[in-house]
Design a protein around this motif. Structure first.
Motif, PDB file in Angstrom:
ATOM      1  N   ARG A  89       2.512  13.975  -6.141  1.00 53.83           N
ATOM      2  CA  ARG A  89       3.533  13.064  -6.679  1.00 53.83           C
ATOM      3  C   ARG A  89       4.724  13.832  -7.255  1.00 53.83           C
ATOM      4  O   ARG A  89       4.626  15.002  -7.586  1.00 53.83           O
ATOM      5  CB  ARG A  89       2.908  12.165  -7.755  1.00 53.83           C
ATOM      6  N   GLY A  90       5.843  13.124  -7.353  1.00 50.46           N
ATOM      7  CA  GLY A  90       7.035  13.699  -7.975  1.00 50.46           C
ATOM      8  C   GLY A  90       7.815  14.628  -7.065  1.00 50.46           C
ATOM      9  O   GLY A  90       8.689  15.357  -7.517  1.00 50.46           O
ATOM     10  N   ALA A  91       7.522  14.582  -5.777  1.00 49.53           N
ATOM     11  CA  ALA A  91       8.209  15.476  -4.827  1.00 49.53           C
ATOM     12  C   ALA A  91       8.977  14.686  -3.768  1.00 49.53           C
ATOM     13  O   ALA A  91       9.365  15.240  -2.741  1.00 49.53           O
ATOM     14  CB  ALA A  91       7.190  16.404  -4.163  1.00 49.53           C
ATOM     15  N   GLY A  92       9.174  13.399  -4.006  1.00 51.99           N
ATOM     16  CA  GLY A  92       9.981  12.613  -3.074  1.00 51.99           C
ATOM     17  C   GLY A  92       9.222  12.031  -1.899  1.00 51.99           C
ATOM     18  O   GLY A  92       9.816  11.487  -0.981  1.00 51.99           O
ATOM     19  N   LEU A  93       7.896  12.123  -1.949  1.00 56.31           N
ATOM     20  CA  LEU A  93       7.118  11.628  -0.802  1.00 56.31           C
ATOM     21  C   LEU A  93       7.179  10.107  -0.676  1.00 56.31           C
ATOM     22  O   LEU A  93       7.323   9.569   0.435  1.00 56.31           O
ATOM     23  CB  LEU A  93       5.672  12.120  -0.928  1.00 56.31           C
ATOM     24  N   ALA A  94       7.098   9.395  -1.791  1.00 56.84           N
ATOM     25  CA  ALA A  94       7.192   7.928  -1.732  1.00 56.84           C
ATOM     26  C   ALA A  94       8.556   7.528  -1.167  1.00 56.84           C
ATOM     27  O   ALA A  94       8.660   6.612  -0.343  1.00 56.84           O
ATOM     28  CB  ALA A  94       6.992   7.324  -3.122  1.00 56.84           C
ATOM     29  N   ARG A  95       9.597   8.209  -1.592  1.00 59.77           N
ATOM     30  CA  ARG A  95      10.941   7.909  -1.069  1.00 59.77           C
ATOM     31  C   ARG A  95      10.968   8.090   0.449  1.00 59.77           C
ATOM     32  O   ARG A  95      11.480   7.244   1.178  1.00 59.77           O
ATOM     33  CB  ARG A  95      11.962   8.842  -1.740  1.00 59.77           C
ATOM     34  N   THR A  96      10.400   9.173   0.937  1.00 63.61           N
ATOM     35  CA  THR A  96      10.386   9.444   2.384  1.00 63.61           C
ATOM     36  C   THR A  96       9.601   8.367   3.126  1.00 63.61           C
ATOM     37  O   THR A  96      10.023   7.878   4.182  1.00 63.61           O
ATOM     38  CB  THR A  96       9.755  10.836   2.647  1.00 63.61           C
TER      39      THR A  96
ATOM     40  N   PRO B 192      13.725   0.765  -8.603  1.00 65.54           N
ATOM     41  CA  PRO B 192      15.174   0.882  -8.793  1.00 65.54           C
ATOM     42  C   PRO B 192      15.711   2.243  -8.327  1.00 65.54           C
ATOM     43  O   PRO B 192      16.844   2.327  -7.839  1.00 65.54           O
ATOM     44  CB  PRO B 192      15.347   0.696 -10.311  1.00 65.54           C
ATOM     45  N   HIS B 193      14.880   3.279  -8.414  1.00 71.33           N
ATOM     46  CA  HIS B 193      15.308   4.602  -7.921  1.00 71.33           C
ATOM     47  C   HIS B 193      15.542   4.581  -6.415  1.00 71.33           C
ATOM     48  O   HIS B 193      16.264   5.413  -5.881  1.00 71.33           O
ATOM     49  CB  HIS B 193      14.254   5.668  -8.238  1.00 71.33           C
ATOM     50  N   LEU B 194      14.890   3.644  -5.737  1.00 77.50           N
ATOM     51  CA  LEU B 194      15.005   3.571  -4.276  1.00 77.50           C
ATOM     52  C   LEU B 194      15.973   2.469  -3.846  1.00 77.50           C
ATOM     53  O   LEU B 194      16.004   2.092  -2.668  1.00 77.50           O
ATOM     54  CB  LEU B 194      13.620   3.336  -3.649  1.00 77.50           C
TER      55      LEU B 194
ATOM     56  N   TYR C   2       0.813  -1.224   0.000  1.00 78.00           N
ATOM     57  CA  TYR C   2       0.000   0.000   0.000  1.00 78.00           C
ATOM     58  C   TYR C   2       0.847   1.274   0.000  1.00 78.00           C
ATOM     59  O   TYR C   2       0.546   2.225   0.746  1.00 78.00           O
ATOM     60  CB  TYR C   2      -0.959   0.011   1.208  1.00 78.00           C
ATOM     61  N   LEU C   3       1.892   1.300  -0.833  1.00 80.49           N
ATOM     62  CA  LEU C   3       2.615   2.566  -1.015  1.00 80.49           C
ATOM     63  C   LEU C   3       1.748   3.446  -1.907  1.00 80.49           C
ATOM     64  O   LEU C   3       1.438   3.083  -3.048  1.00 80.49           O
ATOM     65  CB  LEU C   3       3.984   2.323  -1.659  1.00 80.49           C
ATOM     66  N   ALA C   4       1.342   4.579  -1.393  1.00 85.29           N
ATOM     67  CA  ALA C   4       0.407   5.435  -2.126  1.00 85.29           C
ATOM     68  C   ALA C   4       0.724   6.902  -1.865  1.00 85.29           C
ATOM     69  O   ALA C   4       1.003   7.288  -0.728  1.00 85.29           O
ATOM     70  CB  ALA C   4      -1.035   5.150  -1.679  1.00 85.29           C
ATOM     71  N   VAL C   5       0.698   7.685  -2.922  1.00 86.15           N
ATOM     72  CA  VAL C   5       0.864   9.137  -2.789  1.00 86.15           C
ATOM     73  C   VAL C   5      -0.264   9.801  -3.578  1.00 86.15           C
ATOM     74  O   VAL C   5      -0.538   9.433  -4.735  1.00 86.15           O
ATOM     75  CB  VAL C   5       2.252   9.590  -3.314  1.00 86.15           C
ATOM     76  N   ASP C   6      -0.894  10.755  -2.933  1.00 89.73           N
ATOM     77  CA  ASP C   6      -1.985  11.508  -3.575  1.00 89.73           C
ATOM     78  C   ASP C   6      -1.492  12.041  -4.932  1.00 89.73           C
ATOM     79  O   ASP C   6      -0.386  12.574  -5.020  1.00 89.73           O
ATOM     80  CB  ASP C   6      -2.365  12.677  -2.643  1.00 89.73           C
TER      81      ASP C   6
HETATM   82  C1  LIG Z   1       4.286   5.127  -7.183  1.00 89.60           C
HETATM   83  C2  LIG Z   1       4.031   6.354  -6.305  1.00 89.60           C
HETATM   84  C3  LIG Z   1       3.875   5.916  -4.858  1.00 89.60           C
HETATM   85  C4  LIG Z   1       5.253   7.303  -6.427  1.00 89.60           C
HETATM   86  O1  LIG Z   1       5.092   8.390  -5.518  1.00 89.60           O
HETATM   87  P1  LIG Z   1       5.961   9.721  -5.647  1.00 89.60           P
HETATM   88  O2  LIG Z   1       5.847  10.468  -4.368  1.00 89.60           O
HETATM   89  O3  LIG Z   1       5.609  10.441  -6.878  1.00 89.60           O
HETATM   90  O4  LIG Z   1       7.461   9.165  -5.800  1.00 89.60           O
HETATM   91  P2  LIG Z   1       8.781   9.979  -5.448  1.00 89.60           P
HETATM   92  O5  LIG Z   1       8.597  11.415  -5.841  1.00 89.60           O
HETATM   93  O6  LIG Z   1       9.199   9.723  -4.036  1.00 89.60           O
HETATM   94  O7  LIG Z   1       9.828   9.320  -6.438  1.00 89.60           O
HETATM   95  C5  LIG Z   1      11.002   8.663  -5.979  1.00 89.60           C
HETATM   96  C6  LIG Z   1      11.835   8.314  -7.196  1.00 89.60           C
HETATM   97  O8  LIG Z   1      11.143   7.386  -8.046  1.00 89.60           O
HETATM   98  C7  LIG Z   1      10.914   7.955  -9.333  1.00 89.60           C
HETATM   99  N1  LIG Z   1       9.541   7.605  -9.736  1.00 89.60           N
HETATM  100  C8  LIG Z   1       8.397   7.910  -9.095  1.00 89.60           C
HETATM  101  N2  LIG Z   1       7.325   7.385  -9.729  1.00 89.60           N
HETATM  102  C9  LIG Z   1       7.829   6.731 -10.795  1.00 89.60           C
HETATM  103  C10 LIG Z   1       7.237   5.983 -11.839  1.00 89.60           C
HETATM  104  N3  LIG Z   1       5.903   5.789 -11.909  1.00 89.60           N
HETATM  105  N4  LIG Z   1       8.046   5.472 -12.784  1.00 89.60           N
HETATM  106  C11 LIG Z   1       9.393   5.656 -12.715  1.00 89.60           C
HETATM  107  N5  LIG Z   1      10.016   6.341 -11.733  1.00 89.60           N
HETATM  108  C12 LIG Z   1       9.238   6.877 -10.802  1.00 89.60           C
HETATM  109  C13 LIG Z   1      11.093   9.444  -9.163  1.00 89.60           C
HETATM  110  O9  LIG Z   1      11.528  10.039 -10.380  1.00 89.60           O
HETATM  111  C14 LIG Z   1      12.151   9.497  -8.081  1.00 89.60           C
HETATM  112  O10 LIG Z   1      13.417   9.238  -8.641  1.00 89.60           O
HETATM  113  P3  LIG Z   1      14.733  10.074  -8.214  1.00 89.60           P
HETATM  114  O11 LIG Z   1      14.654  10.269  -6.710  1.00 89.60           O
HETATM  115  O12 LIG Z   1      15.840   9.182  -8.649  1.00 89.60           O
HETATM  116  O13 LIG Z   1      14.631  11.355  -8.955  1.00 89.60           O
HETATM  117  C15 LIG Z   1       2.758   7.112  -6.786  1.00 89.60           C
HETATM  118  O14 LIG Z   1       2.886   7.380  -8.162  1.00 89.60           O
HETATM  119  C16 LIG Z   1       1.477   6.337  -6.539  1.00 89.60           C
HETATM  120  O15 LIG Z   1       0.852   6.460  -5.489  1.00 89.60           O
HETATM  121  N6  LIG Z   1       1.045   5.528  -7.530  1.00 89.60           N
HETATM  122  C17 LIG Z   1      -0.207   4.760  -7.430  1.00 89.60           C
HETATM  123  C18 LIG Z   1      -0.122   3.658  -6.387  1.00 89.60           C
HETATM  124  C19 LIG Z   1       0.941   2.623  -6.730  1.00 89.60           C
HETATM  125  O16 LIG Z   1       1.025   2.108  -7.832  1.00 89.60           O
HETATM  126  N7  LIG Z   1       1.781   2.296  -5.699  1.00 89.60           N
HETATM  127  C20 LIG Z   1       2.824   1.305  -5.812  1.00 89.60           C
HETATM  128  C21 LIG Z   1       2.269  -0.070  -5.615  1.00 89.60           C
HETATM  129  S1  LIG Z   1       3.501  -1.317  -5.889  1.00 89.60           S
END
Ligand SMILES: CC(C)(COP(=O)(O)OP(=O)(O)OC[C@H]1O[C@@H](n2cnc3c(N)ncnc32)[C@H](O)[C@@H]1OP(=O)(O)O)[C@@H](O)C(=O)NCCC(=O)NCCS
Length: 140
Positions: free
Chosen positions: A83-90, A122-124, A75-79
């Motif tokens: 997105r694109g601001a490093g929240l998933a990484r955090t 792979p980014h993480l 359940y990794l999820a970001v509104d």
């Molecule tokens: C996937 C998700 C959690 C990413 O959240 P986010 O906050 O935008 O991710 P971040 O900004 O922290 O990105 C971290 C890194 O991953 C990369 N990244 C993020 N989403 C990506 C994607 N869909 N494809 C490729 N790279 C991605 C970013 O460019 C960043 O790379 P960097 O630090 O090397 O520049 C979000 O898009 C989401 O909620 N998606 C729907 C739910 C989902 O599919 N969850 C995963 C289930 S397995």
């Protein structure tokens, strides 16, 4: 932005906001009632749910569990608006810290076939594992 580990005392409003986030991010499936998944994860000592709150708005989540051998993420999820601001990484880093403290030396996760979010990992620092996942329901 505030990161919070949800506890059993989490209100119905908070729980509902988490489920709404999961639904909005396309993570729910009919065979996994999200309310139950959430309740079980925050009730048990071997799992946690980390959420990101912004002005009391639910903008991110990750569920982490330690099974006695490996740590797992779900359940990794970001509104979509955040997105694109490093929240998933955090969120993932916070979950990893919790799992390491729980005793896990490795963390793994499953990505549904066809989910483009797989490219995130792979980014993480995550590498695709050469392992097939098998499952069987233990309930009717
Ligand atoms: C996937 C998700 C959690 C990413 O959240 P986010 O906050 O935008 O991710 P971040 O900004 O922290 O990105 C971290 C890194 O991953 C990369 N990244 C993020 N989403 C990506 C994607 N869909 N494809 C490729 N790279 C991605 C970013 O460019 C960043 O790379 P960097 O630090 O090397 O520049 C979000 O898009 C989401 O909620 N998606 C729907 C739910 C989902 O599919 N969850 C995963 C289930 S397995």
């Amino acid at each position: 932005m505030e990161l919070v580990h949800l506890e059993e005392g989490a209100t119905a409003k908070v729980r509902s906001a988490v489920v709404t986030l999961w639904e909005g991010c396309g993570l729910t499936r009919p065979w996994n009632p999200p309310e139950r998944d959430l309740a079980q994860a925050i009730a048990g000592p071997t799992s946690t749910v980390v959420v990101a709150l912004e002005d009391e708005r639910m903008v991110g989540s990750v569920l982490a569990g330690y099974d006695g051998h490996r740590g797992w993420l779900y359940y990794l999820a970001v509104d979509p608006t955040r997105r694109g601001a490093g929240l998933a990484r955090t969120l993932v880093t916070t979950a990893e810290t919790w799992l390491a403290r729980a005793g896990a030396r490795k963390v793994q996760l499953m990505v549904r076939e066809g989910n483009p979010a797989a490219s995130l990992y792979p980014h993480l620092g995550y590498e695709r594992q050469d392992t097939a996942v098998y499952g069987r329901w233990l309930e009717g």
